[in-house]
Design a protein around this motif. Sequence first.
Motif, PDB file in Angstrom:
ATOM      1  N   GLN A  25       0.838  -1.207   0.000  1.00  0.00           N
ATOM      2  CA  GLN A  25       0.000   0.000   0.000  1.00  0.00           C
ATOM      3  C   GLN A  25       0.870   1.253   0.000  1.00  0.00           C
ATOM      4  N   ILE A  26       2.065   1.144   0.541  1.00  0.00           N
ATOM      5  CA  ILE A  26       2.999   2.285   0.571  1.00  0.00           C
ATOM      6  C   ILE A  26       3.340   2.756  -0.843  1.00  0.00           C
ATOM      7  N   GLU A  27       3.242   1.855  -1.832  1.00  0.00           N
ATOM      8  CA  GLU A  27       3.527   2.222  -3.232  1.00  0.00           C
ATOM      9  C   GLU A  27       2.249   2.558  -3.997  1.00  0.00           C
ATOM     10  N   GLY A  28       1.117   2.524  -3.318  1.00  0.00           N
ATOM     11  CA  GLY A  28      -0.133   2.875  -3.979  1.00  0.00           C
ATOM     12  C   GLY A  28      -0.929   1.691  -4.490  1.00  0.00           C
ATOM     13  N   PHE A  29      -0.485   0.445  -4.193  1.00  0.00           N
ATOM     14  CA  PHE A  29      -1.235  -0.725  -4.648  1.00  0.00           C
ATOM     15  C   PHE A  29      -2.360  -1.036  -3.663  1.00  0.00           C
ATOM     16  N   PRO A  30      -3.599  -1.223  -4.174  1.00  0.00           N
ATOM     17  CA  PRO A  30      -4.697  -1.584  -3.274  1.00  0.00           C
ATOM     18  C   PRO A  30      -4.366  -2.868  -2.507  1.00  0.00           C
ATOM     19  N   GLY A 233      -4.176   7.766   4.437  1.00  0.00           N
ATOM     20  CA  GLY A 233      -4.307   6.326   4.182  1.00  0.00           C
ATOM     21  C   GLY A 233      -5.690   5.828   4.560  1.00  0.00           C
ATOM     22  N   GLN A 255      -9.000   2.370  -2.914  1.00  0.00           N
ATOM     23  CA  GLN A 255      -7.751   3.082  -3.172  1.00  0.00           C
ATOM     24  C   GLN A 255      -7.020   3.285  -1.850  1.00  0.00           C
ATOM     25  N   THR A 256      -5.678   3.361  -1.912  1.00  0.00           N
ATOM     26  CA  THR A 256      -4.884   3.354  -0.673  1.00  0.00           C
ATOM     27  C   THR A 256      -5.023   4.640   0.115  1.00  0.00           C
ATOM     28  N   THR A 257      -5.352   5.751  -0.583  1.00  0.00           N
ATOM     29  CA  THR A 257      -5.477   7.028   0.118  1.00  0.00           C
ATOM     30  C   THR A 257      -6.776   7.699  -0.307  1.00  0.00           C
TER      31      THR A 257
END
Lengths: 338, 244
Positions: A25-30, A233, A255-257
Amino acid sequence: MANFVKVIKPGLSTTVQDLGRPGHQIEGFPESGAMDKFSYKLANLLVNNHKNSASLEFVLVGPTLKFNCDSFIAITGGHVDAKLNQQPIKQNEVVEVQAGSILEIGQMTSGNYGYLAFSNGGVISQPVLDSRSTTLRTQMGGIDGRTLATNDNIPIRDSVVMPSLQARKIKVDFQTSTTVHFVKGPHWNMFSEQAQKQFVSQKYQISEQMDRMGYRLTGQPLDVPAKSLLSEGTVFGNVQITRDGSPIVLLADRQTTGGYPVIGTVIRADLNKFVQMKSGVNFKFVETDIQTATDKLVEQQRIINDTYEKWYANRYVEPIGPIRRNSIEIERLIRSNK
Amino acid sequence: MDYTYFQISEQSLVVEFPEQINVEENKLIQSVARELIADNAVGVTGVIPAYHTLTINFDFDLTSYNDLVNQIDEIISNSNDQTTTGRTIIELPVCYNQDFGPDLQDVADFAKVSVDELIKMHTSTDYFIYMMGFLPGFAYMGSVPEQIAMPRLEVPRKKIAPGSVGIAGAQTGMYPVESPGGWRLIGRTPVKLYDPANPVLKYQSGNYIRFKQISEQEYADIQKADANGEYELNVITEGGRNDG
């Protein structure tokens, strides 16, 4: 030849799912992963898999599959009238499947999500970023990042004969409820007292806009805070209030954010029944605290852990030494004569 | 630096810092996030650093809210002694023209400068990646010179081509996959930013992006080389510690 199940009919939206990829999730992956984690874990437990083994998750209509190898399976989640070689089979118990068999899962009569677990490690498709979960929006994981299609071959492992597996079943009451517990969200205090009261007093329904990303709810719109937020987040079960005053409950493929205020978070122990709720059914949000939510989750996990302990204590132990060699030879002969 | 904790669910918490867009504050958030996911952090299943918050998911069979709070306090108090001077800058080639950037002229008009001056302004700053979110590889970066900080479109576009580079207020960023969006588009990179077949990203939060203007011919050349796996981004490391 590799072992697999062949997809005869794919069902409505069948995907490979495990517990997801929270580490990315830190890279934007669900995060992705199973929507109803209790049913997913139960299916794996029944067939003796690791809790992160990949299963098939089906939505409303299940797939029809042909096995090219022997396996043991378990079906959990929403109720379906499944058939193996045209004979009805039960849910929440282990079913032995022989090579050449056809499994028809069909229409779901309660709930939205069902799980099909295969023994000996589940679906062994190529993991992507530490998970076999399918994320449709980013086209990753599972079978080429998409839903199953006719003629797909889903890789699984052949299963050895394990007599102790055959007796396994568990009684699960499919839970329905008209209340959903939540804990206050980080932006609770940004809402007016009137909006807070309205959130817990009015009836909500899940709208037709429901998918693995989130469920949009219908009800009287809340007054939204005027202040805009910097994105933060998200977590599974966050209840965001969008600009029009209606809630969205964020789920596995969220979505992560997000930048909408979060009024609360649905507790984990209630999320499984929440994702299985049909659209249009009335329910109310009921506030609880973190300690109660944690206790409920521990209690829910205890059902799984205790069952595992019990089965583990009664597991089938293969003989050792010369007897083992004989038993393997006997098994080989039985199988070649089938 | 002041911060507070909020337990958001049974197995997640948020560390909240003052609500602002600030490189120093965000660098601290990034360093706490990365320290927590390092091998020695027990029970942390995932972290999401954002502008002024850090969301942490954990497994309560392995750790607890209180243990994590103590651990984070310790990381933050230790990090105050360190000076992080290093920067990792990734140079991203961008072709600025009206086809790739349909809002190029509008942004130039907004800034009351020529298109060439606008491009010069956009490429003259190294942009810090505050967070990744929305889509894999979508980097929220800042800050563009105030003069060119044009607000989002009133009505978002339904389809934006992958690689499109845009401006939304003080933020700038690129769309890694085709998606709807309301950012003002000024150009496009030929580099494939997200590949489902190999979804390892080329940059991360805490890095810097430096946009480099290229011609249409270079755009075509790089796109071809990138498709064949023969293109590598220029990565510049500055300073002692390579931690952004």
